[in-house]
Scaffold this motif. Structure first.
Motif, PDB file in Angstrom:
ATOM      1  N   ASP A   2       0.830  -1.207   0.000  1.00  0.00           N
ATOM      2  CA  ASP A   2       0.000   0.000   0.000  1.00  0.00           C
ATOM      3  C   ASP A   2       0.867   1.260   0.000  1.00  0.00           C
ATOM      4  OD1 ASP A   2      -2.217  -1.657   0.057  1.00  0.00           O
ATOM      5  OD2 ASP A   2      -2.642  -1.312   2.185  1.00  0.00           O
ATOM      6  N   LEU A   3       1.923   1.254   0.803  1.00  0.00           N
ATOM      7  CA  LEU A   3       2.831   2.410   0.831  1.00  0.00           C
ATOM      8  C   LEU A   3       3.519   2.585  -0.513  1.00  0.00           C
ATOM      9  CD1 LEU A   3       4.476   2.192   4.357  1.00  0.00           C
ATOM     10  CD2 LEU A   3       3.048   4.031   3.485  1.00  0.00           C
ATOM     11  N   ASP A   4       3.904   1.485  -1.122  1.00  0.00           N
ATOM     12  CA  ASP A   4       4.544   1.546  -2.432  1.00  0.00           C
ATOM     13  C   ASP A   4       3.608   2.202  -3.444  1.00  0.00           C
ATOM     14  OD1 ASP A   4       6.803   1.016  -4.019  1.00  0.00           O
ATOM     15  OD2 ASP A   4       5.900  -0.813  -4.811  1.00  0.00           O
ATOM     16  N   ALA A   5       2.346   1.808  -3.407  1.00  0.00           N
ATOM     17  CA  ALA A   5       1.358   2.405  -4.312  1.00  0.00           C
ATOM     18  C   ALA A   5       1.151   3.892  -4.007  1.00  0.00           C
ATOM     19  CB  ALA A   5       0.038   1.652  -4.206  1.00  0.00           C
ATOM     20  N   ALA A   6       1.121   4.238  -2.730  1.00  0.00           N
ATOM     21  CA  ALA A   6       0.938   5.642  -2.346  1.00  0.00           C
ATOM     22  C   ALA A   6       2.116   6.496  -2.807  1.00  0.00           C
ATOM     23  CB  ALA A   6       0.766   5.758  -0.838  1.00  0.00           C
ATOM     24  N   ILE A   7       3.314   5.976  -2.654  1.00  0.00           N
ATOM     25  CA  ILE A   7       4.516   6.706  -3.093  1.00  0.00           C
ATOM     26  C   ILE A   7       4.483   6.902  -4.602  1.00  0.00           C
ATOM     27  CG2 ILE A   7       7.027   6.530  -3.352  1.00  0.00           C
ATOM     28  CD1 ILE A   7       6.988   5.079  -0.559  1.00  0.00           C
ATOM     29  N   GLU A   8       4.158   5.833  -5.329  1.00  0.00           N
ATOM     30  CA  GLU A   8       4.075   5.938  -6.786  1.00  0.00           C
ATOM     31  C   GLU A   8       3.024   6.959  -7.209  1.00  0.00           C
ATOM     32  OE1 GLU A   8       5.859   4.652  -9.394  1.00  0.00           O
ATOM     33  OE2 GLU A   8       7.220   4.099  -7.759  1.00  0.00           O
ATOM     34  N   ALA A   9       1.880   6.960  -6.552  1.00  0.00           N
ATOM     35  CA  ALA A   9       0.817   7.912  -6.890  1.00  0.00           C
ATOM     36  C   ALA A   9       1.278   9.345  -6.655  1.00  0.00           C
ATOM     37  CB  ALA A   9      -0.435   7.613  -6.075  1.00  0.00           C
ATOM     38  N   LEU A  10       1.962   9.573  -5.540  1.00  0.00           N
ATOM     39  CA  LEU A  10       2.474  10.920  -5.259  1.00  0.00           C
ATOM     40  C   LEU A  10       3.498  11.354  -6.302  1.00  0.00           C
ATOM     41  CD1 LEU A  10       2.988  10.873  -1.384  1.00  0.00           C
ATOM     42  CD2 LEU A  10       1.435  12.354  -2.662  1.00  0.00           C
ATOM     43  N   LEU A  11       4.361  10.450  -6.674  1.00  0.00           N
ATOM     44  CA  LEU A  11       5.401  10.790  -7.648  1.00  0.00           C
ATOM     45  C   LEU A  11       4.811  11.031  -9.037  1.00  0.00           C
ATOM     46  CD1 LEU A  11       8.226   8.344  -6.522  1.00  0.00           C
ATOM     47  CD2 LEU A  11       8.093  10.813  -6.129  1.00  0.00           C
ATOM     48  N   HIS A  12       3.779  10.276  -9.386  1.00  0.00           N
ATOM     49  CA  HIS A  12       3.166  10.439 -10.710  1.00  0.00           C
ATOM     50  C   HIS A  12       2.328  11.702 -10.813  1.00  0.00           C
ATOM     51  CE1 HIS A  12       4.566   6.938 -12.767  1.00  0.00           C
ATOM     52  NE2 HIS A  12       4.194   6.146 -11.765  1.00  0.00           N
ATOM     53  N   ARG A  13       1.851  12.195  -9.670  1.00  0.00           N
ATOM     54  CA  ARG A  13       1.094  13.453  -9.687  1.00  0.00           C
ATOM     55  C   ARG A  13       1.989  14.625 -10.051  1.00  0.00           C
ATOM     56  NH1 ARG A  13      -2.580  14.324  -4.479  1.00  0.00           N
ATOM     57  NH2 ARG A  13      -0.504  14.636  -3.686  1.00  0.00           N
ATOM     58  N   GLY A  14       3.264  14.473  -9.777  1.00  0.00           N
ATOM     59  CA  GLY A  14       4.209  15.524 -10.136  1.00  0.00           C
ATOM     60  C   GLY A  14       4.392  16.576  -9.069  1.00  0.00           C
ATOM     61  N   ALA A  15       3.416  16.754  -8.225  1.00  0.00           N
ATOM     62  CA  ALA A  15       3.505  17.776  -7.182  1.00  0.00           C
ATOM     63  C   ALA A  15       3.773  17.107  -5.831  1.00  0.00           C
ATOM     64  CB  ALA A  15       2.221  18.581  -7.137  1.00  0.00           C
ATOM     65  N   ALA A  16       4.632  16.109  -5.867  1.00  0.00           N
ATOM     66  CA  ALA A  16       4.892  15.333  -4.652  1.00  0.00           C
ATOM     67  C   ALA A  16       5.633  16.169  -3.610  1.00  0.00           C
ATOM     68  CB  ALA A  16       5.706  14.097  -4.998  1.00  0.00           C
ATOM     69  N   ASP A  17       5.159  16.081  -2.409  1.00  0.00           N
ATOM     70  CA  ASP A  17       5.811  16.706  -1.267  1.00  0.00           C
ATOM     71  C   ASP A  17       6.985  15.810  -0.886  1.00  0.00           C
ATOM     72  OD1 ASP A  17       6.571  17.816   1.136  1.00  0.00           O
ATOM     73  OD2 ASP A  17       4.682  17.407   2.166  1.00  0.00           O
ATOM     74  N   ARG A  18       8.189  16.312  -1.066  1.00  0.00           N
ATOM     75  CA  ARG A  18       9.380  15.492  -0.819  1.00  0.00           C
ATOM     76  C   ARG A  18       9.437  14.961   0.602  1.00  0.00           C
ATOM     77  NH1 ARG A  18      14.580  17.946  -3.971  1.00  0.00           N
ATOM     78  NH2 ARG A  18      13.662  17.866  -6.047  1.00  0.00           N
ATOM     79  N   LEU A  19       9.060  15.783   1.552  1.00  0.00           N
ATOM     80  CA  LEU A  19       9.091  15.350   2.950  1.00  0.00           C
ATOM     81  C   LEU A  19       8.105  14.201   3.176  1.00  0.00           C
ATOM     82  CD1 LEU A  19      10.251  15.734   5.751  1.00  0.00           C
ATOM     83  CD2 LEU A  19       8.529  17.491   6.162  1.00  0.00           C
ATOM     84  N   GLN A  20       6.929  14.313   2.595  1.00  0.00           N
ATOM     85  CA  GLN A  20       5.938  13.247   2.735  1.00  0.00           C
ATOM     86  C   GLN A  20       6.438  11.957   2.077  1.00  0.00           C
ATOM     87  OE1 GLN A  20       2.116  14.027   1.006  1.00  0.00           O
ATOM     88  NE2 GLN A  20       1.136  12.361   2.104  1.00  0.00           N
TER      89      GLN A  20
END
Length: 72
Positions: free
Chosen positions: A26-44
């Motif tokens: 689940d975390l792997d999917a969440a990280i991928e989703a954040l990165l694919h959005r492009g506006a990923a919060d680096r700290l998060q």
């Protein structure tokens, strides 16, 4: 340690291991989703990755508990 473990203990550890593996996925999917959005919060993303590593370490510990010692 694995030989001395009751079936109930083994089942409990196995269930926790599966829970950790699911949370890791689940975390792997969440990280991928954040990165694919492009506006990923680096700290998060860093926090999620750190949690993911902790889950992996805990899962490895439990796998070692469940694996019988093999004398070479």
């Amino acid at each position: 340690m694995a030989e001395k473990m009751s079936e109930e203990e083994r089942a409990t550890w196995s269930a926790e291991l599966e829970h950790l593996r699911q949370e890791h996925r689940d975390l792997d999917a969440a990280i991928e989703a954040l990165l694919h959005r492009g506006a990923a919060d680096r700290l998060q993303v860093q926090r999620l990755k750190k949690r993911k590593l902790a889950l992996r370490d805990r899962a490895a510990f439990i796998e070692d508990l469940l694996t019988p010692d093999i004398i070479a």
